[in-house]
Design a protein around this motif. Structure first.
Motif, short mmCIF file in Angstrom:
data_model
loop_
_atom_site.label_atom_id
_atom_site.label_comp_id
_atom_site.label_asym_id
_atom_site.label_seq_id
_atom_site.Cartn_x
_atom_site.Cartn_y
_atom_site.Cartn_z
N GLU A 14 0.82 -1.22 0.00
CA GLU A 14 0.00 0.00 0.00
C GLU A 14 0.85 1.27 0.00
OE1 GLU A 14 -3.33 0.35 0.06
OE2 GLU A 14 -4.11 -1.61 0.62
N TYR A 15 2.11 1.14 0.41
CA TYR A 15 2.98 2.32 0.45
C TYR A 15 3.45 2.74 -0.95
CZ TYR A 15 3.76 1.62 5.52
OH TYR A 15 3.61 1.48 6.87
N CYS A 16 3.26 1.89 -1.95
CA CYS A 16 3.85 2.15 -3.26
C CYS A 16 2.88 2.92 -4.16
CB CYS A 16 4.20 0.82 -3.93
SG CYS A 16 5.31 -0.18 -2.93
N HIS A 17 3.47 3.61 -5.15
CA HIS A 17 2.63 4.29 -6.14
C HIS A 17 1.90 3.28 -7.01
CE1 HIS A 17 5.81 7.62 -5.66
NE2 HIS A 17 4.75 7.96 -4.98
N ARG A 18 2.67 2.30 -7.48
CA ARG A 18 2.05 1.22 -8.25
C ARG A 18 2.55 -0.11 -7.71
NH1 ARG A 18 2.94 0.74 -14.00
NH2 ARG A 18 4.95 1.74 -13.64
N VAL A 19 1.75 -1.13 -7.89
CA VAL A 19 2.06 -2.44 -7.34
C VAL A 19 1.91 -3.50 -8.42
CG1 VAL A 19 1.40 -4.19 -5.65
CG2 VAL A 19 1.21 -1.78 -5.06
N GLY A 20 2.92 -4.34 -8.56
CA GLY A 20 2.82 -5.49 -9.44
C GLY A 20 2.60 -6.72 -8.59
N MET A 21 1.73 -7.60 -9.03
CA MET A 21 1.46 -8.81 -8.28
C MET A 21 2.01 -10.01 -9.03
SD MET A 21 -1.83 -8.49 -6.14
CE MET A 21 -2.11 -7.03 -5.14
N MET A 22 2.86 -10.76 -8.37
CA MET A 22 3.53 -11.86 -9.04
C MET A 22 3.17 -13.18 -8.39
SD MET A 22 7.42 -11.87 -10.28
CE MET A 22 7.84 -12.91 -11.67
N ARG A 23 2.97 -14.18 -9.21
CA ARG A 23 2.72 -15.52 -8.69
C ARG A 23 3.22 -16.53 -9.70
NH1 ARG A 23 -2.38 -19.30 -7.62
NH2 ARG A 23 -1.65 -20.19 -5.67
N ASP A 24 3.93 -17.55 -9.24
CA ASP A 24 4.45 -18.61 -10.11
C ASP A 24 5.16 -18.04 -11.34
OD1 ASP A 24 3.38 -20.40 -8.34
OD2 ASP A 24 1.55 -20.72 -9.49
N GLY A 25 5.95 -17.01 -11.13
CA GLY A 25 6.76 -16.46 -12.22
C GLY A 25 6.03 -15.51 -13.14
N LYS A 26 4.72 -15.38 -12.96
CA LYS A 26 3.96 -14.50 -13.86
C LYS A 26 3.58 -13.20 -13.16
CE LYS A 26 1.81 -17.97 -16.83
NZ LYS A 26 2.23 -19.24 -16.18
N LEU A 27 3.66 -12.12 -13.91
CA LEU A 27 3.18 -10.84 -13.39
C LEU A 27 1.69 -10.77 -13.72
CD1 LEU A 27 3.96 -8.13 -12.06
CD2 LEU A 27 4.37 -7.24 -14.35
N LEU A 28 0.85 -10.84 -12.68
CA LEU A 28 -0.59 -10.97 -12.91
C LEU A 28 -1.24 -9.62 -13.22
CD1 LEU A 28 -1.37 -13.39 -9.93
CD2 LEU A 28 -0.93 -14.00 -12.31
N ALA A 29 -0.69 -8.56 -12.62
CA ALA A 29 -1.25 -7.22 -12.84
C ALA A 29 -0.29 -6.21 -12.26
CB ALA A 29 -2.61 -7.07 -12.16
#
Lengths: 303, 322
Positions: free
Chosen positions: A197-212
């Motif tokens: 929540e502290y970041c301007h933008r957040v990437g969500m990663m799971r099993d090697g993939k960037l989901l969003a």
């Protein structure tokens, strides 16, 4: 439009049959604080190691500060700072000696620069303290000082606040915001949902993939398409069972002493109350809740 | 009702360091108690004192009425302990691992075998009983750890950071199991919880975690710092302590607003969160600050787009009271 500081295109890294990073693409712009969120082993650190040119990509490319991160890794590393979770600070050296030592690695020998770095991380006056005497929060500040002593334009932080208490964590983030305000671009990995929540933008990663990857606000609006309710009742399991069967309930889960549900937009409290009343579950209270990045992650993980 | 865990005045020193200092806590049957704090705050030492792996320098512990010092065996029989780095035998199968831990605890084959099958069903590993532990995913290993801790039918489950670094999906699953354990009346699944406890509520759980958001899932939470419990209560009680005192601010440029907002009378603390700020204001000052702050800051050329009260998080509480 300024050029992105990090430009990652279909970056992939395999170890044997295992794909640690799987066709990841994203951009980071100057002065941004971007969070990279995911569980241990999801490929966060492998991504950073490729961006720093420590590891060759299997395919795809990463342009960092205008340089090819692998073929021109020396140029990247001269301009980027890296603070790792498992960074070795010399315990038997003082704060000052550690900074002088690591400054020397970058060819920095000017005591004024060391002094200035200490001030930046709030350690002025503690030059002669032995590193082993520092609290976890202060060690982290020293590690940050070491990562910025050569005035990098880009800073990689790998799980910088693991294991420190919330006060130290907030103090650390204040330093990060100050650096960003001075134009330093920051990529920070974390497995703390609330820290993202502290970041301007957040990437969500799971099993090697960037989901969003987007701002926390947009992620919540896009991937938690509904209203969160918190329902207090003594009959938790019966209540859960009833809500799981209720049309319009997107997700229902136990949350300690209450139930947390996400319902379709427009489905009111009354529907939930009736559904519970029909199975004989008495509600002590029901209130609206806030969506979290964990809700987002759970939606994305379902694919 | 008798407490499942009663610890009074616990102290443990390592050299000059008071790892745990004057700590008292009580856990009721069926309760999930969350011990929250940073690395080195004393969480693991507290769990080890309660499970009897460490002897306290002062204080006492009783587990389901048994004094840990004088009735050690009976007290320890009530406890299932999952340590932070649960080590299983990667070259043994799931079932063989459970068997090993069951036999170490003195269970006979006619006891451990039926229980194991039932527990594997409960944690969702029934289909994997013959798989080597080394070939399980992280989440499945964690469930195997839980299964091994449950095989002796403990009434008190001590879990040391079971969810640190795991996938949120796995974490969610794990919590659903824990909540089912404590909220299932014993008559539904008698052999997990002991055959002679018909009216007894489920097990109670003491869980340590570094995650503030995870604390919100517990019935009661104790924040630890430097070996002491600094504040304790239900998540609702704890948040109520800061009721109406957290304001969310959106505006630009945020860096400038952050520095000026701290100087507005009535504002105690300012925290940046990416695209917004959280202000903690003095008790009863929220409305005054909502009037005062835009009036004071807007002439400086900043724009304030939104300023509204939001619910406090447990992290806000920890910071305000430590």
């Amino acid at each position: 439009m300024p050029l992105p500081v990090i430009y990652v295109d279909e970056l992939t890294r395999k170890f044997g049959d295992f794909t640690a990073v799987d066709h990841v693409s994203f951009e980071v712009n100057p002065g941004e604080i971007v969070g990279y969120l995911g569980p241990n082993g999801c490929g966060k650190t492998t991504t950073i190691r490729m961006l720093l040119g420590l590891l060759a990509p299997t395919s795809g490319s990463a342009i960092v500060l205008g340089f090819d991160s692998f073929r021109q890794s020396e140029q990247v590393r001269a301009r980027a700072g890296y603070m790792s979770q498992k960074f070795a600070i010399y315990d038997d050296l003082t704060v000052w000696e550690n900074l002088v030592f690591y400054g020397g690695v970058y060819g920095i020998n000017d005591p004024a620069r060391i002094q200035e770095t200490l001030a930046q991380v709030g350690l002025s006056g503690h030059e002669t303290v032995l590193t082993r005497e520092l609290s976890a929060g202060w060690r982290q500040r020293l590690a940050l000082g070491i990562a910025i002593v050569h005035r990098p334009q880009l800073l990689f932080l790998d799980e910088p606040t693991s294991g420190v208490d919330p006060n130290a964590r907030r103090a650390f983030w204040d330093l990060i915001y100050d650096l960003a305000a001075q134009g330093v671009t920051i990529l920070v990995t974390t497995h703390y949902m609330d820290e993202a929540e502290y970041c301007h933008r957040v990437g969500m990663m799971r099993d090697g993939k960037l989901l969003a990857m987007d701002t926390p606000l947009v992620l919540k609006e896009r991937y938690v398409p509904g209203q969160v309710y918190e329902i207090y009742t003594a009959a938790l399991l019966a209540g859960l069972g009833a809500l799981e069967q209720t049309p319009g309930v997107l997700r229902a889960a136990l949350a300690g002493d209450h139930l947390r549900v996400i319902v379709e937009q427009g489905l009111g409290e009354q529907t939930l109350k009736s559904a519970l009343a029909a199975t004989g579950v008495t509600i002590a209270s029901i209130q609206k809740g806030e969506p979290t990045l964990e809700d987002v992650f759970l939606t994305l993980a379902k694919g | 009702m008798m407490a499942h865990v009663e610890a009074r005045g616990l102290r443990k020193n390592f050299g000059h360091l008071a790892a745990v200092n004057a700590l008292s806590l009580t856990i009721a049957p069926g309760e999930i108690y969350g011990l929250v704090g940073a690395d080195g705050a004393g969480k693991t030492t507290t769990l080890r004192l309660i499970c009897g792996a460490l002897k306290p320098d002062a204080g006492e512990v009783s587990v389901c009425g048994f004094d840990l010092r004088r009735q050690t065996e009976q007290a320890r029989e009530q406890i299932g302990y999952l340590s932070q780095r649960f080590s299983m035998y990667e070259d043994l199968t799931v079932l063989e691992n459970i068997r090993f831990f069951a036999e170490v605890r003195g269970l006979r084959p006619d006891e451990w075998y039926p229980r194991s099958l039932e527990i594997l069903e409960f944690v969702g590993l029934a289909d994997f009983r013959d798989r080597f532990a080394g070939q399980l995913s992280g989440g499945m290993k964690q469930k195997l750890g839980l299964a091994s801790a449950l095989v002796t039918r403990p009434r008190v489950l001590l879990l040391d950071e079971p969810t640190t670094g795991v996938d949120p999906v796995t974490r969610q699953d794990f919590w659903q199991l824990i909540i089912h354990l404590v909220s299932t009346p014993t008559s539904d699944s008698p052999s997990i919880f002991g055959e002679n406890g018909g009216s007894r509520r489920g097990v109670s759980v003491l869980i340590s975690t570094p995650y503030m958001d995870e604390a919100a899932r517990c019935h009661r939470v104790g924040f630890m710092k430097k070996g002491q419990l600094i504040v304790e209560g239900t998540p609702g009680e704890l948040r109520a302590r800061l009721e109406g005192r957290i304001l969310e601010l959106r505006g630009s440029p945020l860096t400038e607003i952050r520095h000026h907002a701290a100087e507005v009378p009535g504002v105690e603390d300012v925290q940046a969160f990416g695209d917004r700020l959280h202000l903690r204001v003095e008790s009863g000052q929220a409305e005054a600050v909502m009037r005062r702050l835009p009036a004071q800051l807007q002439p400086m050329g900043v724009s304030i787009d939104a300023l509204r009260p939001v619910p406090a998080t447990l992290e806000d509480v920890f910071i305000a009271f430590s």
